[in-house]
Structures are given as structure tokens and as C-alpha cells.
Design an enzyme around this catalytic site. Sequence first.
Site, PDB file in Angstrom:
ATOM      1  N   SER A 153       0.883  -1.365  -0.093  1.00  0.00           N
ATOM      2  CA  SER A 153      -0.087   0.138  -0.032  1.00  0.00           C
ATOM      3  C   SER A 153       1.005   1.183   0.228  1.00  0.00           C
ATOM      4  CB  SER A 153      -0.915   0.086   1.357  1.00  0.00           C
ATOM      5  OG  SER A 153      -1.930   1.054   1.139  1.00  0.00           O
ATOM      6  N   GLU A 168      -9.265  -5.088  -4.596  1.00  0.00           N
ATOM      7  CA  GLU A 168      -8.478  -4.044  -4.140  1.00  0.00           C
ATOM      8  C   GLU A 168      -9.432  -2.908  -3.291  1.00  0.00           C
ATOM      9  OE1 GLU A 168      -5.290  -3.322  -3.213  1.00  0.00           O
ATOM     10  OE2 GLU A 168      -4.213  -4.337  -4.644  1.00  0.00           O
ATOM     11  N   HIS A 171      -7.750  -5.066  -0.235  1.00  0.00           N
ATOM     12  CA  HIS A 171      -6.523  -4.521  -0.153  1.00  0.00           C
ATOM     13  C   HIS A 171      -5.663  -4.875   0.771  1.00  0.00           C
ATOM     14  CE1 HIS A 171      -3.898  -0.870  -1.036  1.00  0.00           C
ATOM     15  NE2 HIS A 171      -3.947  -0.631   0.369  1.00  0.00           N
TER      16      HIS A 171
END
Length: 549
Positions: free
Chosen positions: A219, A354, A459
Site C-alpha cells: 500500500s 482492491e 487491499h
Amino acid sequence: MSATTWKRRLPVITLVGVLVTPATTAMAGTHPERTPMNGHPIVQTDAGPVRGSVGAQHRVFQGIPYAAPPAGNLRWRAPQPVTPWTQPRDATKPGSPCPQLPSSYVDVTSVEEDCLSLNVIAPRDARRGARKPVMVWIHGDGVVGAGHFFNADRLTADGDVIAVTINYRLGVFGGFGLPGLDGAGTFGMQDQQAALRWVRRNIDAFGGDPRNVTLFGVSYGGLATTAHLVAPGSKGLFDRAIIESGFGLMDLPAEAMYPGLGAQPWFGWRPETEVTEAGAWVAGELGCEATDSAAALDCLRALPVETILAFPQVMNIFQPFAYGGHTLPQLPAQALREGHFHRVPVISGATRDEHRTFVGLFRVLAGNPVTAQQYPQLLTAAFGADKVDAIMRRYPLTNTESPSITWASVLTDRMWARSTFEQHRALASRVPTYAYEFADRDAPVYLPFPDDFPAGAYHAGDTPYVFRDKQFTETATAQQIQLSDRMIRYWTNFARTGNPNSADLNQWPRFHPTAGVPHVQSLAPDRIGPVDYATTHQLDFWAALTTSG
């Protein structure tokens, strides 16, 4: 300038990435899976000796300072050398997290600026000269988190590597800027560079190979890894890179993140001029408005951490990395597209679903689920009224999934998959690149998703498969644990040789941009192998829609 203006120009972005299982246990300062043994190994670093701990499988050194505390006159300056010491320094407990506030998904608070420390987790047999591969982890989010929240025990023991997890300045403390302030918007990134230099100088003493360092992150940490790939000052500090759910080439359509949030050209990058203008406005709001930046900076450096943290959304305002200064001279997305990045092998990938994380947390959990009536309105705001019919034909509302899930699918494909595939192409055109998609749609969930919202392969949901801890092991199925074993092998094989493959694993070919269907390795409990990524995420549709204006 008003608060409303800056909320439009510098959006409140929460880049979830600190969402792995150790977050709850690591806050206590010890890890429940490590069984202390007799003896405390002492290793000499270039600043002084450190005394760690020994477990059944590991030697662990925690809270080692790699830079001086960035407090007082050193707040918003490049990281400075630590003051050397002569007596063994206790390294049996993690250092303090950098200043941060709790969020809806991790309950951590810190006001401690003496926080620039790192942790070394090594196999028990690691000693000077062992030359084991080194993996340096940059945690995600950018406004919360700490290196010791991530349990590298299985990674290091099963993969026979040394892991280094780091703390770095977050939010306003890592990304603040004022006109004329050297390094504006990049202090957290400079911390990461300082940690990498520490690894080059010191990791041999712990049994690591200083010439075989893999930088990896998820991330916001994946974004940081991309930044280091293009940053002049990061050249020569690492030898391989793994980008997990990074977004270096991703824009932000209107309404994509929060209700009412406007479009932004880049999700993770901001021009230095915007960051310094925002800093001047925040300085004034905090009572430090001055005719010159030096006086404002002196005033701000005198403020208690608590006062700064109390300013609304101040951590998120300064979350993105600034470009246009000496740390990141060029827009990183442009540099990546033009091939201006360091020539190291890369693993690059994302998860299958995601954007369910962001829709689930910031709309459904917040009490604002997407309705059938809102869905075309959101499409209009994000992509224009002339595109709505085409998108609704491709992504229709159905009776089998909620409008929130359909909206998340649109954004997963348009934002994440589109930019991730472009990232694969840009990297693979110049360096060996291995692309993947994490596709376990039943992955253990550690975020507060609503009960009726299926998280899918969300995610950063792959992070616990690499940083596997007791909680994951107790929650996961036998197939998921087997997938974790294989992912750890892929990651550590790559760290060792620059190639994730070995004879006992499903073959993972390189990504070739000119292939009819470039190879992307799908990682799921029931199947590891190729996936037609562009078809799965309807990338031809989005390319045509963009071309049509």
C-alpha cells in the site's frame, strides 16, 4: 486560504496498509510466539553494541536507533546521525511508534518523536559473514503503524533470510512543508533512506549480506518502494524490490474514496508547491503565521506534538509524497513511464478486489452504502454523464451482489488494475519483472468490515500470508496456510536470487509486455498459475472508454 479549499485540493486519503494481525499483539512490546531462551546476543553496530534476545528459531534485535530523534530543532529536518554509545544497548523491546492517532482499524496512539528505530529478525544461526539475503519492510498507511507490528518469524525461518522492519515519520511529521523548507514533503522518505544506509553499513554484523537487500512494502509502503525506485538518493541502497498493492501510477476519480471527495490526478503524489502552500495555511491556523518561513518554522518546532495532532485531519493532509524537490525531483509516475528508475529486478502485484476495502470501510461501515439510485450518480461524478450507459452495461446492478460491491468492482478495475498493469509494463520494459495477483476471496479478515459485506481478496489482504503469525495460523484453512508457505518461498527466493522460482513451486514466468497475454501469476489456495489479468479486469474496455474522451 480556507479549510474547505484545502480539503478539496489536498484530499483526506487513508491508505490502508497496516492491517495485519500483529497490530494488536505487538503493541504490548513482546511477541507471544517467541519463546525467550537463555542468553542475550550482543552485536556491534557502527554506533555501539546492542543486546538482543534469542528464541527457539531466531535472534531478534528491536528498537535499534538508526537516526537521532527528530524533535525540537530536528523536527522537519533530514534524519541526523545518532549519538554513539559504548555500553550494550538493550534491544529486547521495540521502539516507540512515531507520533500518530488511532484509526477505525488500528488503535494506536503515540506522541513520541524519539521513534526512528528498526528491528532485525534473523535465523538463529545467523552470524557475521553468513551473508543471508536481507529484506527491508516499509509498512503501509503513512499515518499509522510501526515496523514491529509485522511478525517476520516465519518469513525469516522458512526463507532463511534476515528481515528488517522500520519506523519512519508519519503524516504531518513526515510530509510537512513550508516555502523554502529543504526536503519539504519527504522527511518520512528520507528516514527510509537513512534506514537503508544503516542496513548497508551494519547488516553484515547480524549475518546479512549488505549487497543483497530487497526493499518491499504494501500500500503506502508499496508507493514508497516505487518512490525509492526513482529517487536519485536511493540509488545503490537496495538490489531488488517488491511492490505490493502500490499505486504509483494511479489517479483518483471523484467520489472514489469518500463521499464528496473530488478527483485528483494522483493518489499518492503531490507537487511540492501544493504541500508548502498547505503547510503555510496550517501554520497560520496553529498560530504560527509569520512573514517569513523561518520564523513560522521556529514557532511550529516549539509546539507540543499533542497540539499539532489535535489539528483536524493534519496527519492525512500531509500523507502523500511531495515531488519537485531534491528527494523526488520528477513526478514519480512520469519517471516510471519514461524509464527513469533504478535497474533492479521487481515483483509487482495487487489483490483481486482492491477497492472493496475502501468501499467497505468508508461507505458501508460509515453508514453510507451505495444504493441503486446512487450508483449511476456516482458513475456520473467519477467518469462523466456520457460514460454512464457504457459502464452500466459492463458493470450492471444485479440481484446477486449489492450496489456497493458493484461500485467497488468498477473502481478496482479502473483505478487499481489499470494502473497496476501499466506499472508491470513500465517496469518489465527495462528490468526483470514478475507480476502477480493475490486472489484468495476468502482470506482471513482483520478489518472491521460489515458482516453483510464480502471483503473478497481485499487491499493488503495478502500481507498476513507473508508475515504469518499465530492468529493467522489459527484462523486460516490448511489450503491457505499452504498458500502462505508458497508465497513466503516465492518472496524469499526472489530476495536470494532475483527470481521467485524453484523446482518445488509452480513456475512463475517473467512478465513480457509484448506477449499477447503477459504472464500474471494468480495466487489462490486452490490454484497458482497464469491469469489473463487484462481480460479479468476489463482493461480493454477502460482503455477504449478513456480514448473516446
